[in-house]
Structures are given as structure tokens and as C-alpha cells.
Write a protein that holds these residues in place. Structure first.
Motif, short mmCIF file in Angstrom:
data_model
loop_
_atom_site.label_atom_id
_atom_site.label_comp_id
_atom_site.label_asym_id
_atom_site.label_seq_id
_atom_site.Cartn_x
_atom_site.Cartn_y
_atom_site.Cartn_z
N THR A 55 0.83 -1.19 0.00
CA THR A 55 0.00 0.00 0.00
C THR A 55 0.87 1.24 0.00
O THR A 55 1.65 1.47 0.91
CB THR A 55 -0.93 0.01 1.24
N THR A 57 1.04 5.11 0.46
CA THR A 57 0.23 6.17 1.07
C THR A 57 0.38 7.53 0.39
O THR A 57 -0.32 8.47 0.73
CB THR A 57 0.60 6.33 2.56
N THR A 58 1.30 7.63 -0.55
CA THR A 58 1.48 8.93 -1.22
C THR A 58 0.46 9.16 -2.33
O THR A 58 0.06 10.29 -2.61
CB THR A 58 2.91 9.03 -1.83
N LEU A 60 -3.23 7.39 -3.89
CA LEU A 60 -4.26 6.36 -3.72
C LEU A 60 -4.45 5.50 -4.96
O LEU A 60 -4.45 4.28 -4.89
CB LEU A 60 -5.59 7.02 -3.33
N ASN A 65 -2.37 -0.60 -4.77
CA ASN A 65 -3.26 -0.26 -3.64
C ASN A 65 -4.60 -0.98 -3.71
O ASN A 65 -5.36 -0.96 -2.74
CB ASN A 65 -3.52 1.25 -3.60
N TRP A 77 -6.15 2.22 2.90
CA TRP A 77 -5.25 3.33 2.55
C TRP A 77 -5.42 4.50 3.52
O TRP A 77 -4.45 5.09 3.98
CB TRP A 77 -5.55 3.79 1.12
N ILE A 78 -6.68 4.83 3.85
CA ILE A 78 -6.97 5.94 4.77
C ILE A 78 -6.39 5.65 6.15
O ILE A 78 -5.75 6.51 6.78
CB ILE A 78 -8.49 6.20 4.86
N LYS A 80 -3.94 3.65 6.96
CA LYS A 80 -2.48 3.69 6.95
C LYS A 80 -1.98 5.13 6.88
O LYS A 80 -0.91 5.46 7.42
CB LYS A 80 -1.94 2.88 5.77
N LYS A 81 -2.74 5.98 6.23
CA LYS A 81 -2.39 7.40 6.15
C LYS A 81 -2.47 8.06 7.53
O LYS A 81 -1.66 8.91 7.88
CB LYS A 81 -3.37 8.10 5.19
N ASN A 84 0.03 4.39 10.75
CA ASN A 84 0.62 3.28 10.00
C ASN A 84 0.88 2.09 10.93
O ASN A 84 2.00 1.77 11.29
CB ASN A 84 1.91 3.71 9.31
#
Length: 280
Positions: A55, A57-58, A60, A65, A77-78, A80-81, A84
Motif C-alpha cells: 500500500t 500512502t502517497t 491512492l 493499492n 489506505w486511509i 495507513k495514512k 501506520n
């Protein structure tokens, strides 16, 4: 604990009002267990690998991803943003499932009598712990929350919209559930099954024999579905069908799997029998 709470809820009128306090304890226990779990059960290692190493995170909208369904991938993704940490992600998806179960159990009532105009009147009796007890027996109110668990509980909650004949809201629920796991599409006929007028015995027989026939023909049906869906989904289906190990990727061996299947069949069988008895 759930069995005791269910018993008190149904049969002990004096303690019924004091049980709400225990719902907080129960939900806390569920959340703690689903957050701290590890090992290989419930595809823990596979899900963690996807979360930790696949994944980005920079950005989406990157192919890596979206190894899973879109809504699950976006939620992953959200999370982990924000933090983490995979255990934090387990806490979030566990909270979603428990929140849906809590709301369903809180609302659940049974129509207990018919008034003079012929309409069913809803009993005010609560079945909060009983619903959780039944869900536990069906392996849904569990600490092993995965994509299909989230999807299935959204479908489960959509039963309210079936009862109220709100087909648009029902379809929205199925669409959201499909975003977490594509298997939710098989729940679409539930709306029509629910409103199909027949005896409960006919529905149960249809369900049992239909399940047997589908189980016998699952391989050709799955291959047809794979060809229709194509792409990543086709590859996944073929990988599962080609697997030589029990419950591919789950970390369970055949002996563990046989025990789990036997328990599941016994639990579901008992619940069906009790349900039919109560209905009649």
C-alpha cells in the motif's frame, strides 16, 4: 457469557433493566480481542502483508493499492495514512462490524400479537444479547474480522430495508457491501425470497436442497463466473479452485478445518430448528 446474558434477558424480568451495563463490557471485550489478535488464523499474515508492503500512502489510485475490493482498499489506505499500524486497522474494521451488529441487535423486535384491525403489533421486549449469541454461533460476531465479515454484516443490516419494502436503500447496502467483498452480490435475491409467500417448511427445504445442488456444482458455476468477470477476479477464482490446501491462505490444516466445519454445521442446524419451532 453471551449464553448467560441471553438467558437472563429472556427469562429474568428483574435483571433485564440492569443488563445494559454489560453491553459496554461485551463490546469492549470484542474490540480488544479483534485489535490485539495475531497468528495465522483469519488470514492474519496475508492481510498484514498487503497492508504493510503493498500500500502506497502517497498516491491512492495506484494498482498495488487495489489488490482487494475498492471500498476495503480505500479504507485500508486511509487508515495507513492516519496511523501506520496494522492493529489500528484491525480496530477500525472491528469497530465497523461491531457497530452494525450493535445497531441491529438494539433495534430488533418481534411482532407478538395482532390488534383488532388485524395489524401485527411489535413487542417492546429486547433481544440484544440473544442476537449477539446467535451471531456468535453463526461465526459472524467474531474477533476474526475480514473483508467478507464486513460485507456480510452490511447485508445483514439491509434486512430492515427488506422488511420495510425500501428496495432502493436495500440496493445501496448491497452496493456498499460489494465494495468490501464481491460475494455480497449473492444476497440480491434475498429481497424476493423474503416476500415470496409460502410455508416456512417450503423455504427451508428449498434452502437446504438448493445449497446441496450448488455445492455439488460449485466448480463449473465458479468457472463461468470467472470468465464473465475476467481480469483479477478471474485469476483469484482460478487460484482458489486450483488450491490443494484446505481454505487456501488461511493457515489452517485439514484437521482444524474439519472441526470448524462440523461446529458450524451443528450451530446453524440448531439455530434453524429453534427458529422453525419459534415460528410455528
Amino acid at each position: 457469557m453471551l449464553a448467560v446474558m441471553s438467558f437472563l434477558e429472556i427469562f429474568d424480568l428483574n435483571k433485564r433493566k440492569r443488563l445494559s451495563f454489560f453491553s459496554i463490557i461485551m463490546i469492549t471485550i470484542f474490540l480488544v480481542l479483534t485489535t490485539i489478535r495475531g497468528g495465522s488464523k483469519g488470514d492474519y499474515k496475508n492481510y498484514k502483508n498487503v497492508y504493510m508492503y503493498m500500500t502506497d500512502t502517497t498516491y491512492l489510485f495506484k494498482t498495488s493499492n487495489f489488490l482487494f475490493e475498492p471500498f476495503y482498499s480505500c479504507l485500508q489506505w486511509i487508515c495507513k495514512k492516519v496511523i501506520n499500524n496494522f492493529q489500528f486497522f484491525l480496530f477500525v474494521i472491528g469497530s465497523i462490524v461491531i457497530f452494525i451488529e450493535h445497531n441491529y441487535a438494539k433495534k430488533f423486535r418481534i411482532s407478538s400479537s395482532t390488534n383488532e384491525k388485524g395489524y401485527k403489533e411489535i413487542s417492546d421486549r429486547k433481544y440484544y444479547f440473544t442476537i449477539f449469541f446467535i451471531l456468535w454461533g453463526l461465526y459472524l460476531s467474531n474477533i476474526f474480522v475480514i473483508r467478507s465479515t464486513i460485507s456480510l454484516m452490511i447485508c445483514f443490516y439491509s434486512i430492515y430495508y427488506i422488511q420495510e419494502k425500501k428496495i432502493s436503500k436495500f440496493l445501496v447496502c448491497i452496493a456498499v457491501a460489494t465494495g468490501f467483498h464481491y460475494s455480497a452480490l449473492v444476497f440480491l435475491p434475498a429481497y424476493f425470497v423474503f416476500w415470496f409467500r409460502s410455508s416456512i417448511l417450503f423455504k427451508i427445504n428449498f434452502f437446504i436442497f438448493g445449497s446441496i445442488l450448488l455445492s455439488a456444482g460449485i466448480r463449473p458455476i465458479a468457472l463461468i463466473a470467472a470468465r464473465l468477470l475476467g481480469g483479477t477476479t478471474e485469476n483469484k477464482i482460478k487460484t482458489y479452485l486450483g488450491s490443494t490446501s484446505f481454505m487456501f491462505g488461511s493457515g489452517m490444516d485439514e484437521s482444524d478445518g474439519a472441526i470448524i466445519l462440523a461446529k458450524a454445521l451443528l450451530n446453524i442446524g440448531v439455530i434453524l430448528l429453534v427458529g422453525i419451532y419459534c415460528w410455528k
